[in-house]
Design a protein around this motif. Structure first.
Motif, PDB file in Angstrom:
ATOM      1  N   TYR A 238       0.832  -1.202   0.000  1.00 47.36           N
ATOM      2  CA  TYR A 238       0.000   0.000   0.000  1.00 47.36           C
ATOM      3  C   TYR A 238       0.868   1.253   0.000  1.00 47.36           C
ATOM      4  O   TYR A 238       1.855   1.335   0.736  1.00 47.36           O
ATOM      5  N   GLY A 239       0.498   2.220  -0.825  1.00 52.60           N
ATOM      6  CA  GLY A 239       1.236   3.482  -0.866  1.00 52.60           C
ATOM      7  C   GLY A 239       0.313   4.652  -1.118  1.00 52.60           C
ATOM      8  O   GLY A 239      -0.867   4.481  -1.463  1.00 52.60           O
ATOM      9  N   GLU A 240       0.837   5.851  -0.940  1.00 52.60           N
ATOM     10  CA  GLU A 240       0.107   7.080  -1.219  1.00 52.60           C
ATOM     11  C   GLU A 240       0.970   7.981  -2.076  1.00 52.60           C
ATOM     12  O   GLU A 240       2.164   7.721  -2.254  1.00 52.60           O
ATOM     13  N   GLY A 241       0.372   9.045  -2.610  1.00 47.83           N
ATOM     14  CA  GLY A 241       1.048   9.876  -3.593  1.00 47.83           C
ATOM     15  C   GLY A 241       2.421  10.342  -3.204  1.00 47.83           C
ATOM     16  O   GLY A 241       3.336  10.400  -4.030  1.00 47.83           O
ATOM     17  N   ALA A 242       2.595  10.671  -1.933  1.00 45.44           N
ATOM     18  CA  ALA A 242       3.886  11.189  -1.475  1.00 45.44           C
ATOM     19  C   ALA A 242       4.919  10.095  -1.257  1.00 45.44           C
ATOM     20  O   ALA A 242       6.071  10.377  -0.949  1.00 45.44           O
ATOM     21  N   THR A 243       4.518   8.834  -1.428  1.00 46.32           N
ATOM     22  CA  THR A 243       5.439   7.729  -1.129  1.00 46.32           C
ATOM     23  C   THR A 243       5.571   6.786  -2.316  1.00 46.32           C
ATOM     24  O   THR A 243       5.660   5.581  -2.158  1.00 46.32           O
ATOM     25  N   ARG A 244       5.580   7.312  -3.523  1.00 44.03           N
ATOM     26  CA  ARG A 244       5.634   6.464  -4.712  1.00 44.03           C
ATOM     27  C   ARG A 244       6.980   5.766  -4.864  1.00 44.03           C
ATOM     28  O   ARG A 244       7.114   4.792  -5.576  1.00 44.03           O
TER      29      ARG A 244
END
Length: 277
Positions: A238-244
């Motif tokens: 799982y990731g979010e935009g700031a952690t690509r």
């Protein structure tokens, strides 16, 4: 009562998250819109103490006339965003705001610049079916805005990138799932990922092999960037935009890291797990 467990402290946290998130993105850190939003939140929270539980739905915002001109020129969409803000705030704080709030900005010569005054009241004439439908539309738009801002995604088996663009995502072997996993070890309805409390949360849908997050078997878990999810023999990150720029899957988090659990929704408890094999 310990700080952090009272309704007021919970409300304060919700206000802070919405101000720091939504309003910083929309208004680039402008002070006046944030001050107005905080004042509205205080008025909403105060109205919840009414003995008849009629939450204020009519808000008059008073500013110095020069501030009114500034808001009208620099933030012409402010009132619409404030309406969404109040609806989302009421929903997250479990306040029974059942109609679309009316908001108007007026000038007051007696106020100093950058000073905000809010008069809040309950108007029963605003409670209508059309109003409730408009409120539902605004809430849906607010959820979509929040999902776009988070820009969450899954990485499947170290390769495929899957964006999470819906408030509910079903995962399993059946073809009618939102994310179909072609593995005989995965249940037909294996897991769900839902948007709740401003976070994505994964739930085990009564699967045969279970769901693991960072090595721990879970029933439900709040997801954070970098979490490693294992569904039978399938691995997701799982990731979010700031952690690509993600760590390789081999660099998993410690199996001893505690999970972040909340109570599962009632409808999930009633799932027919016999169909998941």
């Amino acid at each position: 009562m310990m700080k952090g467990t009272s309704p007021l402290s919970k409300f304060e946290r919700i206000v802070q998250e919405l101000i720091e998130g939504t309003f910083n993105r929309l208004f680039g850190g402008q002070i006046l819109p944030q001050m107005i939003a905080v004042k509205l939140a205080r008025s909403l929270e105060t109205s919840s103490y009414n003995t008849n539980r009629q939450i204020a739905n009519h808000y008059e915002i008073f500013l110095h006339p020069r501030d009114v001109s500034q808001v009208e020129s620099e933030s012409p969409e402010l009132i619409k965003h404030l309406q969404r803000y109040l609806l989302q705030l009421a929903a997250e704080a479990n306040f029974p705001l059942t109609d679309l709030p009316f908001i108007v900005i007026k000038g007051d010569e007696l106020l100093q610049e950058q000073q905000v005054r809010v008069a809040a009241s309950y108007d029963p004439t605003r409670d209508s079916n059309a109003t409730r439908q408009h409120r539902r539309q605004l809430l849906d738009e607010a959820v979509r805005d929040a999902l776009r801002a988070v820009d969450a995604f899954l990485i499947l088996n170290g390769g495929q990138h899957i964006s999470l663009e819906s408030p509910m995502i079903s995962i399993g072997r059946r073809m009618d799932n939102d994310i179909v996993l072609d593995s005989p070890s995965v249940s037909r309805r294996h897991a769900q990922i839902r948007w709740r409390y401003n976070h994505f949360i994964i739930y085990d849908s009564g699967s045969r092999a279970g769901v693991k997050v960072n090595g721990q078997k879970i029933r439900e878990c709040v997801l954070q960037p970098g979490d490693v999810i294992v569904l039978a023999d399938v691995t997701l990150v799982y990731g979010e935009g700031a952690t690509r720029s993600m760590l390789p899957i081999s660099q998993k988090k410690s199996d001893t890291e505690p999970t972040r659990s909340i109570a599962p929704p009632d409808d999930l408890l009633n799932d027919d797990t016999s169909k998941n094999e």
